[in-house]
Scaffold this motif. Structure first.
Motif, short mmCIF file in Angstrom:
data_model
loop_
_atom_site.label_atom_id
_atom_site.label_comp_id
_atom_site.label_asym_id
_atom_site.label_seq_id
_atom_site.Cartn_x
_atom_site.Cartn_y
_atom_site.Cartn_z
N LYS A 181 0.84 -1.21 0.00
CA LYS A 181 0.00 0.00 0.00
C LYS A 181 0.87 1.25 0.00
O LYS A 181 0.61 2.22 -0.73
CB LYS A 181 -0.92 -0.03 1.22
N LEU A 182 1.93 1.24 0.80
CA LEU A 182 2.83 2.40 0.84
C LEU A 182 3.52 2.60 -0.51
O LEU A 182 3.77 3.74 -0.92
CB LEU A 182 3.86 2.24 1.96
N SER B 7 1.85 4.87 -2.70
CA SER B 7 1.95 6.30 -2.37
C SER B 7 3.35 6.86 -2.59
O SER B 7 3.52 8.04 -2.86
CB SER B 7 1.58 6.54 -0.90
N TYR B 8 4.36 6.00 -2.40
CA TYR B 8 5.75 6.44 -2.51
C TYR B 8 6.41 5.73 -3.69
O TYR B 8 6.52 4.50 -3.69
CB TYR B 8 6.53 6.09 -1.25
#
Lengths: 244, 244
Positions: free
Chosen positions: A189-190, A193-194
């Motif tokens: 999930k991160l 975003s990144y």
């Protein structure tokens, strides 16, 4: 559809105490910068790399190896250790410098994480440099434990985002459903975003420390995805190339 | 603009070994379910709660307290411990059951995390039930260490998402810039993807274990944000209400 691997992500080596790596394929990540150095060095022709926990262990091991073919490398507080041949920047591990050399490496976080996976069925070394190669290598494994080195025992964003992009790459390449534990779900999930890029590294404590130490160029260098098509693997205490 | 608190998030108690909690305000989270029980019990009139690491410690402590006013509560493998008065579901901690009682509590993860923060300047107890109250309580602190209990030494998604929503609430309420370490940044980012709700809990290993044990209703119960306006705080080894 066949079952793909079950992937776990551990954010610090200490988490291995909870569920362990016995019987699993471990994948160690210290993207800033130890495992980036290892991938770079093995791709550029190093014969083998011996990770050690301490400077004393590194010195003692060198005395037992062929001095002409052996280089000491590593860092403490990000800087090359006094008397060592190389530091911990992957830009130092050029073919001219390391082809056919045996490297003894000790770093603050990365080599400790490698040592912590000794009970794994096998231990692979990953960074952004070889995400696709590692994902391909584990595609038929049943249990994969991705171990982030972290920073002095704590979670680190740079390793986590690299782990997350590895999880996404495994999911793309695997021939079947990939199982994710809580850590793998969060890392993936991160990674949404990144990006796998220098901007993410600059947002991490490890990245900021490199900028402060005037090594900001390493952030760009370490961010090159799939720069190499190699998978370093640790046998006993030596890292060599998978398939060698 | 004044500086708001500097917030760190630790995903397992073991991470405290890296940077420690000395001098900081610790906030412990085991949202499924120990800290939800603690917040519920203190809001419903319990006199004090004593967390212990082991069942033996709990038994020994009971023998030293007023038997008429003392209840034993807690779980192993999610189930009430044999001979104990209450398990580890917040639905059990009703005013009828616990008003003016002293509770001795031992759980697999949550009480261990509380004990691990003994060196903090003070230790607060948080769950989704009291996010706003805790955020208000720490608004003027300089260093806040949010400690997730995790699951048997490993990262847990449920605690992490709760921690992330606490970080977001602190940022909303603080009178100034809030500093975030790598862990707090990641937790806040994950809170942008995972709501503070039963659906998130159901995606976590801890949540699935409760569903398997036919305690799925606890997922809905534990997901009620700001159900209470209380902040339990641990003084020495007893948890009481902040301000009492």
């Amino acid at each position: 559809m066949a079952d793909g691997p079950s992937v776990q992500v551990f954010f610090t080596p200490a988490e291995l105490g909870g569920r362990g790596v016995e019987g699993k394929t471990a994948v160690v990540i210290d993207v800033l910068r130890a495992t980036s150095c290892i991938v770079e060095a093995m791709a550029n022709g190093a014969a083998a790399i011996f990770p050690t926990e301490s400077v004393d262990d590194a010195m003692a091991l060198r005395d037992s190896l062929d001095l002409d073919r052996t280089l000491l490398c590593g860092e403490r507080k990000g800087l090359r250790i006094g008397g060592f041949d190389l530091g911990n920047s992957p830009t130092e591990f050029t073919p001219e410098m390391i082809t056919d050399k045996q490297l003894i490496m000790t770093t603050t976080n990365g080599t400790q994480a490698l040592v912590a996976t000794r009970r794994a069925r096998r231990t692979l070394v990953a960074s952004l440099f070889n995400l696709s190669a590692v994902a391909q290598e584990v595609a038929n494994d049943s249990e994969v434990a991705v171990v982030c080195a972290g920073k002095e025992g704590c979670f680190s964003l740079d390793d986590t985002v690299c782990a997350g992009h590895l999880v996404l790459t495994i999911m793309e390449q695997a021939d079947g459903d990939v199982g994710l534990d809580d850590g793998a779900s969060a890392a993936a999930k991160l990674a949404g975003s990144y990006g796998p890029d220098a901007q993410t590294f600059a947002a991490s404590a490890a990245g900021r420390a490199l900028v402060d130490a005037e090594m900001a160029s390493d952030l760009e260098f370490c961010a090159e995805v799939d720069r190499h098509d190699v998978v370093p693997v640790m046998h006993d205490r030596a890292i060599v190339l998978s398939g060698d």
